[in-house]
Every structure is written in structure tokens, then in C-alpha cells.
Motif scaffolding. Structure first.
Motif, PDB file in Angstrom:
ATOM      1  N   UNK A  93      98.669 -26.384 -25.804  1.00  0.00           N
ATOM      2  CA  UNK A  93      99.502 -27.308 -26.560  1.00  0.00           C
ATOM      3  C   UNK A  93     100.405 -28.129 -25.648  1.00  0.00           C
ATOM      4  N   UNK A  94     100.396 -27.834 -24.336  1.00  0.00           N
ATOM      5  CA  UNK A  94     101.276 -28.557 -23.425  1.00  0.00           C
ATOM      6  C   UNK A  94     102.734 -28.134 -23.591  1.00  0.00           C
ATOM      7  N   UNK A  95     102.944 -26.889 -24.016  1.00  0.00           N
ATOM      8  CA  UNK A  95     104.300 -26.364 -24.245  1.00  0.00           C
ATOM      9  C   UNK A  95     104.791 -25.667 -22.970  1.00  0.00           C
ATOM     10  N   UNK A  96     105.853 -26.180 -22.367  1.00  0.00           N
ATOM     11  CA  UNK A  96     106.322 -25.648 -21.075  1.00  0.00           C
ATOM     12  C   UNK A  96     106.879 -24.238 -21.191  1.00  0.00           C
ATOM     13  N   UNK A  97     107.397 -23.879 -22.371  1.00  0.00           N
ATOM     14  CA  UNK A  97     107.922 -22.521 -22.575  1.00  0.00           C
ATOM     15  C   UNK A  97     106.764 -21.522 -22.522  1.00  0.00           C
ATOM     16  N   UNK A  98     105.686 -21.887 -23.216  1.00  0.00           N
ATOM     17  CA  UNK A  98     104.497 -21.037 -23.198  1.00  0.00           C
ATOM     18  C   UNK A  98     103.912 -20.975 -21.777  1.00  0.00           C
ATOM     19  N   UNK A  99     103.906 -22.117 -21.107  1.00  0.00           N
ATOM     20  CA  UNK A  99     103.362 -22.177 -19.745  1.00  0.00           C
ATOM     21  C   UNK A  99     104.156 -21.271 -18.812  1.00  0.00           C
ATOM     22  N   UNK A 153     107.802 -32.344 -14.975  1.00  0.00           N
ATOM     23  CA  UNK A 153     108.996 -31.774 -14.354  1.00  0.00           C
ATOM     24  C   UNK A 153     110.147 -31.544 -15.331  1.00  0.00           C
ATOM     25  N   UNK A 154     109.994 -31.908 -16.602  1.00  0.00           N
ATOM     26  CA  UNK A 154     111.133 -31.750 -17.501  1.00  0.00           C
ATOM     27  C   UNK A 154     111.272 -30.314 -17.986  1.00  0.00           C
ATOM     28  N   UNK A 155     112.474 -29.949 -18.432  1.00  0.00           N
ATOM     29  CA  UNK A 155     112.736 -28.604 -18.954  1.00  0.00           C
ATOM     30  C   UNK A 155     112.298 -27.539 -17.964  1.00  0.00           C
ATOM     31  N   UNK A 181     117.903 -23.172 -15.237  1.00  0.00           N
ATOM     32  CA  UNK A 181     117.662 -22.752 -13.855  1.00  0.00           C
ATOM     33  C   UNK A 181     116.497 -23.532 -13.264  1.00  0.00           C
ATOM     34  N   UNK A 182     116.688 -24.102 -12.082  1.00  0.00           N
ATOM     35  CA  UNK A 182     115.602 -24.871 -11.470  1.00  0.00           C
ATOM     36  C   UNK A 182     114.523 -23.975 -10.856  1.00  0.00           C
ATOM     37  N   UNK A 183     114.769 -22.671 -10.845  1.00  0.00           N
ATOM     38  CA  UNK A 183     113.714 -21.779 -10.360  1.00  0.00           C
ATOM     39  C   UNK A 183     113.793 -20.435 -11.089  1.00  0.00           C
ATOM     40  N   UNK A 184     112.691 -19.690 -11.019  1.00  0.00           N
ATOM     41  CA  UNK A 184     112.654 -18.405 -11.712  1.00  0.00           C
ATOM     42  C   UNK A 184     113.225 -17.300 -10.841  1.00  0.00           C
ATOM     43  N   UNK A 185     114.542 -17.095 -10.880  1.00  0.00           N
ATOM     44  CA  UNK A 185     115.120 -15.927 -10.215  1.00  0.00           C
ATOM     45  C   UNK A 185     114.799 -14.703 -11.047  1.00  0.00           C
ATOM     46  N   UNK A 186     114.579 -13.550 -10.401  1.00  0.00           N
ATOM     47  CA  UNK A 186     114.325 -12.353 -11.196  1.00  0.00           C
ATOM     48  C   UNK A 186     115.581 -11.929 -11.967  1.00  0.00           C
ATOM     49  N   UNK A 187     115.369 -11.363 -13.141  1.00  0.00           N
ATOM     50  CA  UNK A 187     116.473 -10.980 -14.031  1.00  0.00           C
ATOM     51  C   UNK A 187     116.654  -9.470 -14.059  1.00  0.00           C
ATOM     52  N   UNK A 188     117.821  -9.043 -14.506  1.00  0.00           N
ATOM     53  CA  UNK A 188     118.077  -7.611 -14.694  1.00  0.00           C
ATOM     54  C   UNK A 188     117.563  -7.200 -16.074  1.00  0.00           C
ATOM     55  N   UNK A 227     107.145 -25.888 -11.372  1.00  0.00           N
ATOM     56  CA  UNK A 227     106.731 -26.625 -10.180  1.00  0.00           C
ATOM     57  C   UNK A 227     107.318 -26.020  -8.904  1.00  0.00           C
ATOM     58  N   UNK A 228     108.547 -25.513  -8.996  1.00  0.00           N
ATOM     59  CA  UNK A 228     109.152 -24.853  -7.830  1.00  0.00           C
ATOM     60  C   UNK A 228     108.302 -23.659  -7.403  1.00  0.00           C
ATOM     61  N   UNK A 229     107.936 -22.846  -8.381  1.00  0.00           N
ATOM     62  CA  UNK A 229     107.125 -21.658  -8.097  1.00  0.00           C
ATOM     63  C   UNK A 229     105.764 -22.037  -7.517  1.00  0.00           C
ATOM     64  N   UNK A 230     105.145 -23.041  -8.102  1.00  0.00           N
ATOM     65  CA  UNK A 230     103.813 -23.445  -7.651  1.00  0.00           C
ATOM     66  C   UNK A 230     103.861 -24.059  -6.258  1.00  0.00           C
ATOM     67  N   UNK A 231     104.904 -24.838  -5.964  1.00  0.00           N
ATOM     68  CA  UNK A 231     104.933 -25.469  -4.648  1.00  0.00           C
ATOM     69  C   UNK A 231     105.205 -24.417  -3.568  1.00  0.00           C
ATOM     70  N   UNK A 232     105.922 -23.345  -3.905  1.00  0.00           N
ATOM     71  CA  UNK A 232     106.073 -22.240  -2.939  1.00  0.00           C
ATOM     72  C   UNK A 232     104.728 -21.583  -2.669  1.00  0.00           C
ATOM     73  N   UNK A 233     103.971 -21.397  -3.737  1.00  0.00           N
ATOM     74  CA  UNK A 233     102.663 -20.759  -3.577  1.00  0.00           C
ATOM     75  C   UNK A 233     101.723 -21.654  -2.777  1.00  0.00           C
ATOM     76  N   UNK A 234     101.936 -22.966  -2.855  1.00  0.00           N
ATOM     77  CA  UNK A 234     101.050 -23.911  -2.176  1.00  0.00           C
ATOM     78  C   UNK A 234     101.493 -24.212  -0.749  1.00  0.00           C
TER      79      UNK A 234
END
Ligand code: TXA
Ligand code: MG
Length: 324
Positions: A267-273, A299-301, A53-60, A307-314
Motif C-alpha cells: 500500500x506504500x504505507x511507511x509505518x507498515x514498511x 523520505x517523508x515521515x 526520530x531520524x533513525x531507528x535507535x533501539x528501545x527499552x 533510508x538511514x538504516x538502508x544507507x548504512x547497510x549499503x
């Protein structure tokens, strides 16, 4: 390639994967879901990663019983009546979150509401055994239609997940109907496998319609996403009075003097981020800093969604779409 196990032999393996913070595709009465422990940020981040998913949609969040549901959300009388009448079943209720409910903030993408559903069959058994709610979007990669057989899930996501639980073709075949409690009335957010008329007959009131544009994109709403502080991206320096949201080992110039400092993942781990993103943004916002400076996030993974979330906030506040 994902292992496919029939429902009567899959329970232990599915439990072990979920307890280890991994994801499992499971049958529900509506469509197959890609499930992770809703209290485990890494598990939830893996869901977004596997779906691409290119953005964090809320989940059920899926629950096993009313006790679990009431621990997570605050029910108004109409919503409780619907839950009692139609759960387990293809109905999702969007309700205010109960503070301290343990649901990881990534599940609702930082919203203070939560979508709840009590599925029938294997999903319900699994949640009861796990003793925790499962976050689960439909088990398809982003942009594809929802899968209604284990084979369709495996063909789509099979290289990205370890287990598909095979419960045969899903009986409803359509996603759940989503209804949101809204100041004493109920709004239909998504028509689905459960007729709106049946809901209206049960509670004796008409569902509000329209405003459903918010459903696919609550992530666009300024009210939910813009912190009080300004947000500055790709920061190589930290200015006076700014907080720093760091990533990996970059360290923007002047970081030692930042008004507040948090690292999304050393650690630069995007999952953790991803799993830290919403909580850290809120925490830095609470620090009272004028601006949150954010170091560059690749921008990978999951980086695309971060980045989508952050650019909305910015985004400039008067450019952000208003809530419907
Ligand atoms: O039948 C279903 O509902 C399936 C099975 C697996 O349970 N799940 C499903 O999930 O369809 P998903 O993620 O594909 O769709 C959930 C929808 C999204 O459109 C999302 O925007 C909306 O629910 N949603 C989730 N939480 C919300 C919230 N707090 N407020 C408004 N909309 C929300
Ligand atoms: Mg979906």
C-alpha cells in the motif's frame, strides 16, 4: 490534542489504545515514556513516528515481572542478581534476546540484544494488565530533553498522540542507568537515575566504563547492521542473482526474475514498511542472494529513518565504524 487522564482513571483507555496498536504516554519513576506494545510492529513504528526520530535507535522493553523478563532475555547470574536487587526501579539491563520471544525486531532495531527494565507504579500495572511488554523511549520529540511532567509531554507531543497519563512529576527525573552484560562482566552504558556505586556495592564488582559511545548509536555498528549480501539503493532494475526489496507499486524492471522478492508495503504505507524492514532484510539476506536491490523509499515521515538504516547497510564495509 491528546487527552490527559490521571493514573486512577486512565487504565482502561490506555489498554484499549495499546491493544489497538496505538501509543500512550505514561509516567514511570524516571521520566515519562512513550509506550507501545513491544510485540506489535505498527505500534512500535508509531513510537518512532511520533518522536520524529531520524533513525531507528533501539528501545527499552518494559516488563511487569521476572517471568516476563526471563521469557524475553537470557539472564547471566550477575544480571539476575541486579534485577532481583533493584527491580522495579531505574535500572535497565541489556541482555541477549531469547529466540522466539515475540518482541518485534523494530524494538531492538534488529540487534540480538534487548534493553529491559521493570518500572515502578502505573507502568508496571499497565504492563501486567496488558500481559505484554511495552516498548518505550522517553516521551519527547527527537532532539528535545526528556519530559518529567504530563504537561511537558502534552506540550511537545500532544498533537501527535491521543493520551497522556498524568502521574504527576516523575520522582527520579533522570533516565534509567543502563548496564550491559558482557562476557561475565557488566558495562555501564549510560549513567542515569541510579548510582553506579550502588550497583557496584550490591554485586561486589566494578562496572566496566568507556565504550559507551556505542550507546547512542548502535545503529552505526557494522556488525549489527550490514547484511551478508550487498545492498543497492534506488534500484530501477534487478540484476542477475539479486533479491528485490520492493516498496509500494513501483516494481523494478526484471523483478519477476529476482532471486527473492519481498514488498515492505504494497500500500506504500511507511509505518507498515518500518515494521517490516528488519525482518525482511534478514529474510532476503538468508535467501543467499548476492545483492539486495531496494526500490526507492520516500523520505517523508518514517521514510527518513528507513533510508538511514538502508544507507548504512549499503555503505562500503570498510567505511563503516567498527564496533567499540
Ligand atoms: O528511564 C528510562 O530509561 C526511560 C523510561 C521511559 O523508561 N527510557 C529511555 O529510553 O530513556 P530512550 O529510548 O530515550 O533511551 C534508551 C537508550 C538509548 O540510548 C538506546 O540506544 C539504548 O537505550 N539501548 C536500547 N537498547 C539497546 C541495546 N540492545 N544495546 C545498547 N543500547 C541500547
Ligand atoms: Mg531519550
Amino acid at each position: 490534542m491528546a487527552e490527559i487522564l490521571a493514573v486512577d482513571e486512565a487504565l482502561e483507555r490506555a489498554l484499549a489504545l495499546l491493544q489497538g496498536g496505538d501509543v500512550v504516554a505514561i509516567p514511570t519513576e524516571t521520566v515519562y515514556g512513550l509506550a507501545g506494545d513491544a510485540t506489535n510492529g505498527i505500534g512500535v513504528a508509531r513510537i518512532f513516528e511520533a518522536k520524529g526520530r531520524p533513525r531507528f535507535n533501539p528501545l527499552i522493553a518494559h516488563v511487569a515481572d521476572m517471568v516476563m523478563a526471563e521469557r524475553i532475555a537470557i539472564f547471566d547470574p550477575l544480571s539476575r542478581k541486579l534485577a532481583q536487587a533493584f527491580w522495579p526501579g531505574p535500572l535497565t539491563l541489556v541482555l541477549p534476546q531469547r529466540p522466539g520471544n515475540g518482541i518485534h525486531p523494530l524494538v531492538a532495531a534488529g540487534l540480538d540484544t534487548i534493553a529491559l527494565r521493570m518500572p515502578r507504579g502505573f507502568g508496571g500495572d499497565l504492563i501486567a494488565k496488558l500481559g505484554r511488554p511495552l516498548a518505550a523511549p522517553s516521551a519527547n520529540s527527537s532532539g528535545k530533553i526528556s519530559a518529567t511532567t504530563a504537561q511537558a509531554v502534552a506540550a511537545d507531543l500532544g498533537t501527535r498522540i491521543k493520551l497522556v497519563v498524568d502521574g504527576g512529576a516523575t520522582p527520579v527525573g533522570l533516565e534509567s542507568t543502563i548496564v550491559k552484560a558482557e562476557g561475565g562482566s557488566l558495562r555501564l552504558l549510560r549513567p542515569g537515575g541510579f548510582a553506579a556505586e550502588e550497583i557496584e556495592a550490591a554485586i561486589g564488582v566494578k562496572l566496566l566504563r568507556g565504550g559507551a559511545a556505542g550507546i547512542e548509536a548502535p545503529g552505526m555498528l557494522a556488525s549489527h547492521y550490514a547484511p551478508g549480501a550487498g545492498v543497492r539503493l534506488n534500484a530501477g532494475t534487478v540484476g542477475e542473482g539479486e533479491a528485490l526489496l520492493a516498496f509500494g507499486d513501483q516494481r523494478a524492471e526484471g523483478w519477476r526474475d529476482a532471486a527473492a522478492f519481498l514488498n515492505l508495503s504494497e500500500a506504500g504505507d511507511l509505518r507498515e514498511a518500518a515494521s517490516n524492514l528488519f525482518a525482511y532484510m534478514q529474510e532476503l539476506d538468508r535467501s543467499g542472494a548476492r545483492t539486495i536491490a531496494v526500490e526507492t523509499i520516500p523520505f517523508d515521515g518514517l521514510g527518513e529513518a528507513i533510508n538511514d538504516r538502508l544507507s548504512r547497510a549499503a555503505a562500503p564495509r570498510d567505511n563503516v565504524q567498527p564496533a567499540p
